[in-house]
Structures are given as C-alpha cells and as structure tokens.
Motif scaffolding. Structure first.
Motif, PDB file in Angstrom:
ATOM      1  N   UNK A 255     -12.820  -5.577  -8.347  1.00  0.00           N
ATOM      2  CA  UNK A 255     -13.925  -4.617  -8.254  1.00  0.00           C
ATOM      3  C   UNK A 255     -14.419  -4.486  -6.821  1.00  0.00           C
ATOM      4  N   UNK A 256     -14.473  -5.586  -6.098  1.00  0.00           N
ATOM      5  CA  UNK A 256     -14.924  -5.545  -4.705  1.00  0.00           C
ATOM      6  C   UNK A 256     -13.941  -4.760  -3.836  1.00  0.00           C
ATOM      7  N   UNK A 257     -12.656  -4.987  -4.050  1.00  0.00           N
ATOM      8  CA  UNK A 257     -11.647  -4.302  -3.240  1.00  0.00           C
ATOM      9  C   UNK A 257     -11.578  -2.811  -3.567  1.00  0.00           C
ATOM     10  N   UNK A 258     -11.956  -2.437  -4.774  1.00  0.00           N
ATOM     11  CA  UNK A 258     -11.874  -1.036  -5.191  1.00  0.00           C
ATOM     12  C   UNK A 258     -13.216  -0.312  -5.095  1.00  0.00           C
ATOM     13  N   UNK A 259     -14.234  -0.980  -4.551  1.00  0.00           N
ATOM     14  CA  UNK A 259     -15.581  -0.401  -4.563  1.00  0.00           C
ATOM     15  C   UNK A 259     -15.774   0.733  -3.567  1.00  0.00           C
ATOM     16  N   UNK A 260     -14.864   0.861  -2.589  1.00  0.00           N
ATOM     17  CA  UNK A 260     -15.018   1.893  -1.573  1.00  0.00           C
ATOM     18  C   UNK A 260     -15.979   1.528  -0.460  1.00  0.00           C
ATOM     19  N   UNK A 261     -16.474   0.283  -0.469  1.00  0.00           N
ATOM     20  CA  UNK A 261     -17.454  -0.156   0.528  1.00  0.00           C
ATOM     21  C   UNK A 261     -16.820  -0.704   1.801  1.00  0.00           C
ATOM     22  N   UNK A 262     -15.516  -0.900   1.802  1.00  0.00           N
ATOM     23  CA  UNK A 262     -14.815  -1.447   2.980  1.00  0.00           C
ATOM     24  C   UNK A 262     -15.389  -2.797   3.405  1.00  0.00           C
ATOM     25  N   UNK A 263     -15.545  -3.685   2.436  1.00  0.00           N
ATOM     26  CA  UNK A 263     -16.046  -5.026   2.746  1.00  0.00           C
ATOM     27  C   UNK A 263     -15.010  -5.787   3.574  1.00  0.00           C
ATOM     28  N   UNK A 264     -15.502  -6.565   4.526  1.00  0.00           N
ATOM     29  CA  UNK A 264     -14.614  -7.416   5.315  1.00  0.00           C
ATOM     30  C   UNK A 264     -14.211  -8.633   4.488  1.00  0.00           C
ATOM     31  N   UNK A 265     -13.177  -9.347   4.956  1.00  0.00           N
ATOM     32  CA  UNK A 265     -12.764 -10.570   4.271  1.00  0.00           C
ATOM     33  C   UNK A 265     -13.910 -11.573   4.224  1.00  0.00           C
ATOM     34  N   UNK A 266     -14.633 -11.702   5.333  1.00  0.00           N
ATOM     35  CA  UNK A 266     -15.738 -12.658   5.389  1.00  0.00           C
ATOM     36  C   UNK A 266     -16.815 -12.318   4.369  1.00  0.00           C
ATOM     37  N   UNK A 267     -17.144 -11.053   4.236  1.00  0.00           N
ATOM     38  CA  UNK A 267     -18.175 -10.638   3.284  1.00  0.00           C
ATOM     39  C   UNK A 267     -17.762 -10.959   1.848  1.00  0.00           C
ATOM     40  N   UNK A 268     -16.505 -10.674   1.519  1.00  0.00           N
ATOM     41  CA  UNK A 268     -16.022 -10.939   0.163  1.00  0.00           C
ATOM     42  C   UNK A 268     -15.977 -12.437  -0.105  1.00  0.00           C
ATOM     43  N   UNK A 269     -15.532 -13.223   0.869  1.00  0.00           N
ATOM     44  CA  UNK A 269     -15.448 -14.674   0.702  1.00  0.00           C
ATOM     45  C   UNK A 269     -16.838 -15.271   0.498  1.00  0.00           C
ATOM     46  N   UNK A 270     -17.816 -14.879   1.308  1.00  0.00           N
ATOM     47  CA  UNK A 270     -19.188 -15.373   1.139  1.00  0.00           C
ATOM     48  C   UNK A 270     -19.725 -15.022  -0.242  1.00  0.00           C
ATOM     49  N   UNK A 271     -19.452 -13.811  -0.672  1.00  0.00           N
ATOM     50  CA  UNK A 271     -19.937 -13.330  -1.963  1.00  0.00           C
ATOM     51  C   UNK A 271     -19.345 -14.164  -3.100  1.00  0.00           C
ATOM     52  N   UNK A 272     -18.034 -14.375  -3.067  1.00  0.00           N
ATOM     53  CA  UNK A 272     -17.385 -15.135  -4.138  1.00  0.00           C
ATOM     54  C   UNK A 272     -17.752 -16.617  -4.083  1.00  0.00           C
ATOM     55  N   UNK A 273     -17.903 -17.153  -2.878  1.00  0.00           N
ATOM     56  CA  UNK A 273     -18.256 -18.558  -2.734  1.00  0.00           C
ATOM     57  C   UNK A 273     -19.596 -18.854  -3.402  1.00  0.00           C
ATOM     58  N   UNK A 274     -20.564 -17.951  -3.218  1.00  0.00           N
ATOM     59  CA  UNK A 274     -21.880 -18.146  -3.827  1.00  0.00           C
ATOM     60  C   UNK A 274     -21.806 -18.027  -5.344  1.00  0.00           C
TER      61      UNK A 274
END
Length: 475
Positions: A255-274
């Motif tokens: 869902x994060x990769x397909x959201x169209x928000x262009x999240x960076x790897x760091x942003x996605x990793x922080x989000x999933x880590x929490x």
C-alpha cells in the motif's frame, strides 16, 4: 587561571539567574502541585527504577495521594504534568494539533525514527493514520487477516510442549503476525533474527538517551541500525518487483509503494519499524496477562472454557475459525475488555503544550510536556469498583455503555486512536480460543508475573502445558 575562574563564575551566575527566573515565572503561572526533583535529572531515575521493578504503581500512587489527580514532575530532561483526571485527559486528546502536539522522550523518538507514525503531525499523520486503520479494520480482518491470525497462532502452539515461557512465546506470535501484515513474510530464520534485534531496540526505550552513559541505549542504537538495514533491503526488492511485474501484495508495504506519495526508503522503514513495535510489545503483554488473570480466577476460566468448547464442537477438528465464531465469543469479549483495562495496552500518551494553557485552575506553561495517564484512570476505584481486581463480569449485559468514554481508553483516543485496536481484540480472542481448547496448564513454579511486564526484568511466566486430549485438565 583568573580568566578561567571569571568565565566559570559568569556561567554559574547566568545559570543561577535563569533558574531563579524560571522559578519566578512558574510561581506566577500557578503550576499543578508537585516536585521537579533534582536539577537536570528531575525524578527520571525514580520513574525508570519503578518501571523496571516488580511494581511500578508506587511512582504514580505516591504522587497522586500527595498531590491529587494532576501533579508536576520532571522526567526525561523536561518538566512534565502528569494527569490521572479523565476530563483533563479528554481535553488533551481532543486538542491534538491545536493546543498540544505529539512529543515523546528522546530515547523513544530517536529509536523509532523521525518518520514514524507516532511522531508524524498534521495532514501527513491524518493520511498515514487512515491508511494504517484501513489495513486493520473489521472488513479486512474478516476478508483475509483472520485466516493468517488463526494459522500463525496454531503454528506456534503446535510447537509447545511441557514447560513454556508464555511471554516469550506470545512475543514470537505477535511479531510474526505483524511481519505478515506488513510484508507478507511467513516465519523463518530471517524473521527470527529480525525479532532478536528488535528486542534490543525496545530495551532502549525507557533509558537515558546518552550512549556514552547507557550501555542499554548504546546497544539499542546499534540494533536499530541493523533492523533498518534489513527492512531497507526488503523495501528495495519490493520496489524492483512492483516495477517489473506490476503485481502488488495485499500488505502494508504494498500500500505504501502504491500510494503515489513517492515515499523514500527511509520514510517507509521508519513507518514500518514503529508499527512493528506497536504490534510486538503491546499485544503480547495483554495475551500473557490474560492467561495470568484467568489462571488466578478459576470461575472466569471455567466460563470461558465452556464458551470455547461450544464453538469448537460446532466445527470439524482442525477447521479454521470463521468470522461467525469470533462474533459468538460473548464472554470472551468481557475477558478482553477487563484484560485491556488492567493491562493497559496504551498506558498513557505524551504531549507538548504549544501555548500557555489554563485548565482546572492551573497553568501548563508553553513547551511543557503533559502525560495523560489512562492506566491511572483505569485503576482508580472511583471509576471501577475493586479496580485492581480482575472481574470480567463487570462488562456483561453491555454495561460498558454506561461508562464514560473518557474513563475507559485502552487504545487512547482522538486523532491518534490506536489504528490496530480491532485487530488487537481479534488476536487476543483467537489466541484464547486456541490456547484454552488445546491445552490445560498450571504455573510452572512460584514465579509472580510483574503487573506490567517490562522488557528487561519481566518474569516470563513459565507454565506447564498438557494437550487436553492427552490428560485431564489441570485447572
């Protein structure tokens, strides 16, 4: 030497002036009663030592008895107002983003990462909170998550024999469930290695955030780096896969990769880590404490066993649980409610005042932190009769409808309501169903589980289990 002495004297004079200025301003503002403790350190050491003891209640109890439901202290390097008053807690929750903003101790903030959901603010937080809730709502659980929850719980229970360290096993279950929900990974060597590093990260949450003075925090920082590196590799592989075949898995990463928000790897990793933290530590605690409370309350255990035996008798041996089975767990929900009240999946929340705030005749200065304690409200006998006794029958006949919404808040509230609240209830219910219908058990030894298990010093609650088909029930 004289110039150094003059400089030292000037610094001391400036520090003394600032302290006096602060005290003068605080006296004018009429702060809640309390003590700021020692300079700089405040009462942090008392809080940490209580948290890591067998009973952290006295830290709150002593101050509530002395100062009332709202008191001032100084923890984790900042002056903080603690609230055990339901209306004030509701006020804090309702004014998120207006008078208060999210703020947690530096140790937690640093380990979670600046892009974690816990620390997000404004429109980005609303968007990501909504996305997270959409992956744990009742429709999603009914559609496909229930199958994974039931399967992974049974997979873990199938490996149990004789003496079991229940807290450790519960943490394995919740971690594997969260990894499955986030990244579609089934348990294997990689997930187990990730979990071991995660344990070290969580140990650093309630420590002083100074690597030089805290070996625990230093280990947590190193483990956090390893976890982030492992998750980054997963994110990059999934990016390549989604670009090459256009297929998207039905998980949070997809869902994060397909959201169209262009999240960076760091942003996605922080989000999933929490989110891994949220799924791992809290739900495993209530699973363990539910068993503890039931073991100590034989009448509740007998009634719960009868309910789940009836559900089991209506299905074939080994059949997966259906959504209708979950919805028929009436007394189970009373047990879940009471366990959540006593175990407090969210003990409280930190917020920072964005302006001077007048409330209940006191002033909370701009920049101060507020800790709204849900735990202290849940354990207050003015709100729940025999509040520190496990009594699931208090929730029968929909009696929770008469309890004010600001008194029972096991998942927080407001814009930051725990997005996984429905899933947590389902996981606990399914775990209890499988555990009770498969095993009988007794505590393995005289090993009193701490009332609110902590990471490093918790008792692991060992139990002796026997499969019910093989022997008569122990309890």
């Amino acid at each position: 030497m004289s110039s150094f002495t003059s400089l030292l004297f000037s610094c001391a004079a400036i520090a003394a002036f600032l302290i006096l200025l602060r005290r003068w301003r605080y006296r004018r503002l009429r702060l809640p009663p309390g003590s700021l403790g020692l300079p700089f350190i405040g009462e942090t050491l008392q809080l940490i030592s209580a948290y890591k003891s067998d009973n952290p209640e006295p830290f709150m109890d002593r101050r509530l008895n002395r100062y009332g439901l709202v008191f001032t202290t100084h923890v984790f390097g900042e002056p903080t107002v603690f609230s055990a008053e339901p209306e004030m807690n509701r006020f804090v929750l309702a004014n998120e983003g207006k008078l208060f903003e999210c703020s947690y101790p530096g140790s937690i903030s640093n380990l979670l990462g600046k892009h974690s959901l816990l620390l997000m603010k404004g429109n980005l937080h609303k968007k990501m909170h909504s996305l997270t809730m959409s992956f744990a709502n009742s429709w999603i659980i009914k559609d496909h998550l229930l199958v994974d929850v039931d399967r992974l719980i049974r997979l873990n229970l199938d490996s149990w024999s004789d003496r079991v360290l229940l807290m450790e096993e519960a943490k394995k279950i919740t971690f594997e469930l969260t990894v499955k929900q986030l990244m579609s990974f089934d348990p294997d060597e990689w997930t187990e290695n990730l979990r071991k590093e995660y344990v070290l990260v969580i140990e650093g949450f309630f420590t002083l955030p100074f690597p030089l003075f805290s070996p625990t925090y230093r280990r947590a920082i190193k483990a956090r780096t390893k976890v982030a590196e492992a998750l980054t590799l997963v994110v990059r592989e999934r990016r390549k896969g989604s670009e090459s075949d256009g297929n998207r898995k039905k998980d949070m990463l997809g869902a994060l990769l397909a959201s169209g928000e262009q999240f960076s790897d760091e942003e996605i990793v922080d989000f999933m880590l929490a989110l891994l933290v949220a799924g791992y530590e809290t739900t495993s605690t209530i699973m363990t404490l539910a068993v503890k409370f039931l073991t100590e309350t034989p009448l509740a255990l007998a009634q719960l066993k009868e309910e789940h035996d009836q559900i089991r008798s209506k299905s074939k041996t080994g059949a997966p649980l259906e959504w209708s089975d979950y919805k028929s767990m009436i007394f189970t929900q009373c047990v879940v409610n009471e366990t959540l009240r006593m175990a407090n999946i969210i003990g409280g929340i930190f917020r920072r005042a964005t302006t001077d705030i007048n409330i209940n005749g006191y002033t909370i200065p701009k920049g101060w932190k507020v800790f709204a304690s849900f735990r202290a409200v849940h354990l207050n006998p003015n709100h729940f009769k025999d509040a520190r006794s496990f009594n699931p029958w208090r929730w029968q006949n929909n009696s929770e409808a008469t309890i004010p919404v600001n008194v029972y808040t096991p998942f927080g509230g407001g814009p930051r309501l725990c997005p996984g609240y429905e899933l947590a209830r389902v996981v606990l219910s399914v775990f209890l169903h499988r555990f009770i219908t498969i095993f009988s058990w007794v505590p393995a030894e005289e090993d009193r589980l701490v009332f609110f298990p902590t990471t490093r010093t918790q008792k692991r609650y060992p139990i002796i289990v026997k499969r019910r088909e093989e022997s008569s029930p122990c309890i």
